[in-house]
Design a protein around this motif. Structure first.
Motif, short mmCIF file in Angstrom:
data_model
loop_
_atom_site.label_atom_id
_atom_site.label_comp_id
_atom_site.label_asym_id
_atom_site.label_seq_id
_atom_site.Cartn_x
_atom_site.Cartn_y
_atom_site.Cartn_z
N ILE A 148 0.86 -1.18 0.00
CA ILE A 148 0.00 0.00 0.00
C ILE A 148 0.89 1.23 0.00
CG2 ILE A 148 -1.64 1.35 1.37
CD1 ILE A 148 -2.81 -1.24 2.38
N ARG A 149 0.52 2.20 -0.81
CA ARG A 149 1.22 3.49 -0.83
C ARG A 149 0.21 4.58 -0.55
NH1 ARG A 149 5.61 3.44 -5.64
NH2 ARG A 149 6.35 1.36 -5.22
N ARG A 150 0.64 5.56 0.19
CA ARG A 150 -0.21 6.72 0.49
C ARG A 150 0.64 7.94 0.26
NH1 ARG A 150 -4.15 9.61 0.08
NH2 ARG A 150 -5.23 10.40 1.87
N LEU A 151 0.25 8.76 -0.72
CA LEU A 151 1.07 9.91 -1.10
C LEU A 151 0.75 11.16 -0.31
CD1 LEU A 151 0.94 9.26 -4.94
CD2 LEU A 151 2.74 8.63 -3.33
N GLY A 152 -0.36 11.16 0.43
CA GLY A 152 -0.69 12.30 1.27
C GLY A 152 -1.75 13.22 0.71
N SER A 153 -2.06 13.08 -0.55
CA SER A 153 -3.09 13.90 -1.19
C SER A 153 -4.03 12.99 -1.96
CB SER A 153 -2.43 14.89 -2.16
OG SER A 153 -3.38 15.41 -3.06
N ALA A 154 -5.31 13.04 -1.63
CA ALA A 154 -6.28 12.20 -2.33
C ALA A 154 -6.31 12.51 -3.82
CB ALA A 154 -7.67 12.38 -1.72
N GLY A 155 -6.22 13.78 -4.18
CA GLY A 155 -6.20 14.16 -5.58
C GLY A 155 -5.00 13.59 -6.32
N LEU A 156 -3.84 13.62 -5.67
CA LEU A 156 -2.64 13.06 -6.28
C LEU A 156 -2.72 11.55 -6.39
CD1 LEU A 156 0.15 13.63 -7.43
CD2 LEU A 156 1.06 13.55 -5.10
N ASP A 157 -3.24 10.89 -5.36
CA ASP A 157 -3.43 9.44 -5.43
C ASP A 157 -4.34 9.07 -6.60
OD1 ASP A 157 -1.85 8.78 -3.23
OD2 ASP A 157 -3.51 8.92 -1.83
N LEU A 158 -5.42 9.80 -6.79
CA LEU A 158 -6.34 9.52 -7.89
C LEU A 158 -5.69 9.81 -9.24
CD1 LEU A 158 -9.60 10.88 -6.26
CD2 LEU A 158 -9.12 8.49 -6.85
N ALA A 159 -4.86 10.84 -9.32
CA ALA A 159 -4.15 11.13 -10.57
C ALA A 159 -3.18 9.99 -10.91
CB ALA A 159 -3.39 12.45 -10.46
N TYR A 160 -2.49 9.45 -9.91
CA TYR A 160 -1.60 8.31 -10.14
C TYR A 160 -2.39 7.08 -10.56
CZ TYR A 160 2.91 10.18 -8.69
OH TYR A 160 4.09 10.87 -8.63
N LEU A 161 -3.57 6.91 -10.00
CA LEU A 161 -4.44 5.80 -10.40
C LEU A 161 -4.85 5.96 -11.86
CD1 LEU A 161 -6.21 3.32 -9.71
CD2 LEU A 161 -7.96 4.93 -8.99
N ALA A 162 -5.26 7.16 -12.23
CA ALA A 162 -5.66 7.42 -13.62
C ALA A 162 -4.50 7.18 -14.59
CB ALA A 162 -6.16 8.86 -13.75
N ALA A 163 -3.28 7.45 -14.15
CA ALA A 163 -2.11 7.27 -15.00
C ALA A 163 -1.63 5.81 -15.03
CB ALA A 163 -0.97 8.16 -14.50
N GLY A 164 -2.26 4.94 -14.23
CA GLY A 164 -1.87 3.54 -14.22
C GLY A 164 -0.74 3.22 -13.28
N LYS A 165 -0.33 4.16 -12.45
CA LYS A 165 0.76 3.93 -11.51
C LYS A 165 0.28 3.26 -10.23
CE LYS A 165 3.33 7.86 -13.30
NZ LYS A 165 4.29 7.13 -14.07
N LEU A 166 -1.00 3.37 -9.93
CA LEU A 166 -1.64 2.69 -8.81
C LEU A 166 -2.84 1.92 -9.35
CD1 LEU A 166 -1.75 5.60 -6.18
CD2 LEU A 166 -0.07 3.76 -6.32
N ASP A 167 -3.24 0.87 -8.64
CA ASP A 167 -4.37 0.07 -9.09
C ASP A 167 -5.66 0.39 -8.36
OD1 ASP A 167 -2.88 -1.44 -10.93
OD2 ASP A 167 -2.12 -2.70 -9.31
N GLY A 168 -5.58 0.90 -7.13
CA GLY A 168 -6.78 1.18 -6.37
C GLY A 168 -6.55 2.25 -5.32
N PHE A 169 -7.64 2.83 -4.85
CA PHE A 169 -7.60 3.88 -3.84
C PHE A 169 -8.91 3.87 -3.08
CE2 PHE A 169 -8.95 8.19 -2.69
CZ PHE A 169 -7.90 8.59 -1.88
N TRP A 170 -8.84 4.00 -1.76
CA TRP A 170 -10.04 4.20 -0.97
C TRP A 170 -9.74 5.15 0.17
CZ3 TRP A 170 -6.72 0.40 0.48
CH2 TRP A 170 -6.56 0.15 1.83
N GLU A 171 -10.74 5.90 0.53
CA GLU A 171 -10.59 6.87 1.63
C GLU A 171 -11.98 7.23 2.13
OE1 GLU A 171 -8.66 8.47 4.40
OE2 GLU A 171 -7.33 8.13 2.68
N LYS A 172 -12.04 7.60 3.38
CA LYS A 172 -13.31 7.97 4.01
C LYS A 172 -13.27 9.42 4.46
CE LYS A 172 -14.25 3.35 5.65
NZ LYS A 172 -14.45 2.48 6.79
N ASP A 173 -14.44 9.99 4.53
CA ASP A 173 -14.66 11.33 5.08
C ASP A 173 -13.87 12.41 4.34
OD1 ASP A 173 -16.07 12.97 6.83
OD2 ASP A 173 -14.43 13.02 8.26
N LEU A 174 -13.96 12.39 3.03
CA LEU A 174 -13.30 13.40 2.20
C LEU A 174 -14.29 14.48 1.78
CD1 LEU A 174 -11.24 11.08 -0.14
CD2 LEU A 174 -10.32 12.55 1.63
N ASN A 175 -13.77 15.64 1.50
CA ASN A 175 -14.57 16.72 0.93
C ASN A 175 -14.46 16.67 -0.58
OD1 ASN A 175 -15.46 18.09 3.40
ND2 ASN A 175 -13.28 18.50 3.67
#
Length: 95
Positions: free
Chosen positions: A17-44
């Motif tokens: 598991i990797r956590r980059l510290g920014s949900a937006g950045l994690d999702l961008a890495y997912l979109a780019a194919g660098k990550l396979d999945g992401f989950w988080e709770k209580d986000l704005n």
């Protein structure tokens, strides 16, 4: 509340598991194919809106943790490539 149990459940079936510290950045890495999945709770919405768009445009899948449709009013998110989304939903719904 169940965060450590969620991590334990996912670690059993992944290489890590990797956590980059920014949900937006994690999702961008997912979109780019660098990550396979992401989950988080209580986000704005402002934390993830651009990342949600990137994942959707890249062909990924966005839902709530239980697999229900994600909306802009949802505070929890599960995002992935389409291949592992069902498996992540099953693992995270057990808790």
């Amino acid at each position: 509340k169940n965060y450590l149990e969620e991590i334990d459940e996912i670690l059993k079936v992944t290489a890590g598991i990797r956590r980059l510290g920014s949900a937006g950045l994690d999702l961008a890495y997912l979109a780019a194919g660098k990550l396979d999945g992401f989950w988080e709770k209580d986000l704005n919405l402002w934390d993830i809106s651009s990342g949600v768009l990137l994942v959707k445009e890249a062909g990924g899948r966005i839902s709530k943790m239980n697999g229900e449709e994600w909306t802009i009013n949802s505070r929890d998110i599960l995002a992935s490539n389409t291949r592992i989304h069902h498996d992540l939903t099953k693992k995270l719904s057990l808790l």
